[in-house]
Design an enzyme around this catalytic site. Structure first.
Site, PDB file in Angstrom:
ATOM      1  N   ASN A  69     -10.663   1.031  -4.004  1.00 50.84           N
ATOM      2  CA  ASN A  69     -10.884   1.577  -2.654  1.00 50.84           C
ATOM      3  C   ASN A  69      -9.638   2.174  -2.009  1.00 50.84           C
ATOM      4  O   ASN A  69      -9.754   3.093  -1.198  1.00 50.84           O
ATOM      5  CB  ASN A  69     -11.550   0.533  -1.745  1.00 50.84           C
ATOM      6  CG  ASN A  69     -10.746  -0.720  -1.605  1.00 50.84           C
ATOM      7  OD1 ASN A  69      -9.920  -1.043  -2.451  1.00 50.84           O
ATOM      8  ND2 ASN A  69     -10.952  -1.445  -0.527  1.00 50.84           N
ATOM      9  N   GLU A  94      -6.160 -11.356  -3.326  1.00 53.13           N
ATOM     10  CA  GLU A  94      -6.599 -10.655  -2.113  1.00 53.13           C
ATOM     11  C   GLU A  94      -8.048 -10.273  -2.338  1.00 53.13           C
ATOM     12  O   GLU A  94      -8.342  -9.374  -3.128  1.00 53.13           O
ATOM     13  CB  GLU A  94      -5.756  -9.390  -1.897  1.00 53.13           C
ATOM     14  CG  GLU A  94      -4.300  -9.655  -1.589  1.00 53.13           C
ATOM     15  CD  GLU A  94      -4.075 -10.085  -0.145  1.00 53.13           C
ATOM     16  OE1 GLU A  94      -5.052 -10.364   0.570  1.00 53.13           O
ATOM     17  OE2 GLU A  94      -2.902 -10.152   0.255  1.00 53.13           O
ATOM     18  N   CYS A 147     -11.832  -3.903   2.383  1.00 51.55           N
ATOM     19  CA  CYS A 147     -11.946  -5.357   2.335  1.00 51.55           C
ATOM     20  C   CYS A 147     -12.032  -5.921   3.754  1.00 51.55           C
ATOM     21  O   CYS A 147     -12.686  -6.901   4.004  1.00 51.55           O
ATOM     22  CB  CYS A 147     -10.741  -5.938   1.623  1.00 51.55           C
ATOM     23  SG  CYS A 147      -9.190  -5.397   2.329  1.00 51.55           S
ATOM     24  N   GLU A 200       0.277 -10.726   0.873  1.00 54.03           N
ATOM     25  CA  GLU A 200       1.161  -9.645   0.430  1.00 54.03           C
ATOM     26  C   GLU A 200       1.820  -9.033   1.649  1.00 54.03           C
ATOM     27  O   GLU A 200       1.511  -9.381   2.783  1.00 54.03           O
ATOM     28  CB  GLU A 200       0.352  -8.615  -0.352  1.00 54.03           C
ATOM     29  CG  GLU A 200      -0.197  -9.240  -1.622  1.00 54.03           C
ATOM     30  CD  GLU A 200      -0.684  -8.240  -2.632  1.00 54.03           C
ATOM     31  OE1 GLU A 200      -0.086  -8.184  -3.714  1.00 54.03           O
ATOM     32  OE2 GLU A 200      -1.649  -7.526  -2.343  1.00 54.03           O
TER      33      GLU A 200
END
Ligand code: NAD
Length: 492
Positions: free
Chosen positions: A156, A254, A288, A466
């Site tokens: 994505n 993630e 997300c 992150e």
């Protein structure tokens, strides 16, 4: 039919492009037309092993891991400059391959440039500590790179999410093997070439395209893989966590989200509506952290939805690379079918389709994977549309009467990546922000992040985080050293 980009893409191992071990290739499609875009090599287990071997050798022999980090600072900074110079070409390639509007791809590439600058700045600041201990002793710690780190990326935000995890690992002195998503490998492959041009030693950044099950698992289960960072779905994240646990190697995960946006009655509804539209229709909702559940106070629901309708109707659907387009197609036909399935199921169960709900009617959009911006109201909070990640431009709406009810609805999910809230009242804003079960919260802003702010989720949205100052530390281990300095000699 020949591909639009004539030159085929190879794997990138040891500082150069090479074909896969058995010569296999895939044809990538342009998601706006479903016509061939490019040919790319598809790696096999042998290629995964080759990349690990090359990375392992480069880690031990190239000098990248050693020194004071200044070499890494300079090389990562040079890489940021080269990418900035070529940003337009990278953005166009991203839009062609993934489908998103050019304006968004440009934003993604800017974010990557800024990430590289930020991580370049950290590469020479990975420091140990001195710790007071009893006796004539001196204690210090050293941060050492892990070795070969493996990074698995989704489709994505193809380059952004790959570099977000790769850059801190490089800054810390590791050698990297990156596996991009098979649908969208093109910018990562071009980026690896740029890393070579920037003077990052050959073998320090390798890219292997291939199936997750085959190449991804071959990378993680190999003894040379010292850690795995994964961005993608919860289902695959669990599988990766199992494989990593069996080898006792660290992971950063993630994963997905089902993020709430709470709108209190005193909010600036105009700004909120525009931000809600950005949070669910940007990248066609393939995010997300998409704000996919609107939780709005009953008294302002109708007014907010009308403003949201106006914002959605202002979007121009079309191929991402066309001027003026603000919403592109979904990445693939499968993804489009999946998204429409969620909406159909909710409609059949009695939900109201307030806006959109299908494919756009325009004849020029029929070949591509386009879905209308969609808003669904009166939907059962236990419907699949509300519980699961749709990964498309579909917003589910719930109304509330009290702040407690708003929080209950917002936290009623197994995910916890992101949440946002809209109010002019300071006490409500900070009080609710503290109680939201999410790794990231925005107040009176759409989803928003920067290379210097941590990005990570609570609950089933992930493990670790992150970005931010600590990111390189996830790719180091800490060694403690105690030195006996001997008793001080008495003066004569
Ligand atoms: P995915 O999980 O299907 O695939 C992600 C990557 O994993 C791909 O490169 C794939 O080839 C690889 N893979 C698949 N099976 C594997 C296996 N068994 N072993 C090793 N690797 C394997 O995800 P996707 O469809 O590419 O991306 C969408 C998902 O990513 C959504 O769930 C979204 O929420 C999530 N995502 C999360 C974040 C975040 O930062 N939290 C960011 C973007 C996307």
């Amino acid at each position: 039919m020949s591909a639009a980009i004539g030159t085929p893409f190879g794997l990138f191992i040891g500082g150069r492009e090479i074909p896969s071990s058995d010569g296999q290739q895939i044809t990538l499609l342009n998601p706006a037309t479903n016509r061939p875009l490019a040919e790319a090599a598809v790696g096999r287990v042998a290629d995964a092993h080759h990349a690990l071997e090359v990375a392992d050798r480069a880690f031990r022999e190239s000098g990248w891991a050693g020194g004071d980090g200044a070499q890494r600072t300079k090389a990562l900074y040079r890489l940021s400059r080269l990418l900035e110079e070529q940003a337009a070409a990278f953005a166009e390639l991203e839009s062609l391959n993934m489908g998103k509007p050019l304006r968004e791809s440009k934003g993604d590439i800017d974010f990557v440039v800024r990430t590289l600058e930020y991580m370049a700045g950290l590469a020479d600041k990975i420091e140990g500590e001195t710790i007071p201990i009893p006796g004539a002793r001196f204690d210090y710690t050293i941060r050492e790179p892990l070795g070969v780190t493996v990074h698995i990326a989704p489709w994505n935000y193809p380059l952004l999410l790959a570099v977000r995890s790769v850059a801190p690992a490089l800054a810390a002195g590791n050698a990297v093997v990156l596996k991009p998503a098979s649908l969208t490998p093109l910018t990562a492959l071009r980026f690896a070439q740029l890393a070579h041009d920037a003077g990052i030693p050959d073998g320090i950044l390798n890219v292997v395209v291939g199936s997750g099950r085959e190449v991804g698992e071959a990378l993680i289960t190999d003894a040379r893989c010292a850690s795995v960072s994964f961005t993608g779905s919860g289902e695959v994240g669990r599988r990766i966590a199992e494989l990593a646990a069996a080898r006792l190697i660290p992971t950063v995960l993630e994963l997905g989200g089902k993020s709430p946006v709470i709108v209190f009655p005193d909010a600036d509804l105009e700004r909120a509506a525009r931000a809600i539209a950005t949070g669910i229709f940007q990248n066609s909702g393939q995010m997300c952290w998409a704000g996919s559940r609107l939780v709005v106070e009953a008294g302002v629901e109708a007014a907010l939805l009308e403003k949201l309708r106006a914002a959605a109707q202002g979007l121009k659907l079309g191929p991402g690379i066309e001027a003026g387009v603000t919403m592109g197609p979904l990445v693939s036909k499968d993804q489009m079918t999946r998204v429409l399935g969620f909406v159909d199921e909710a409609r059949e169960a009695g939900a109201r389709i307030f806006l959109g709900g299908g494919r756009p009617a325009a004849p020029e959009l029929q070949e591509g994977n386009f879905v209308e911006p969609t808003v669904v109201t009166d939907v059962d909070p236990d419907a699949r549309l509300v519980r699961e990640e749709v990964f498309g431009p579909v917003l589910a709406v719930h109304r509330f009467e009290s702040a407690d009810e708003a929080l209950r609805l917002a936290n009623r999910t197994r995910f916890g990546l992101f949440a946002s809230l809209w109010t002019r009242d300071l006490a409500t804003a900070h009080g609710v922000a503290r109680q939201l079960e999410a790794g990231m919260v925005t107040i009176n802003e759409p989803p928003m992040t920067f290379p210097q702010t941590p990005f990570g989720g609570y609950k089933e949205s992930g493990l670790g985080s992150e970005q931010g100052r600590d990111a390189p530390l996830a790719y180091t281990r800490r060694k403690n050293v105690i030195v006996n300095v001997g008793a001080a000699k008495p003066k004569k």
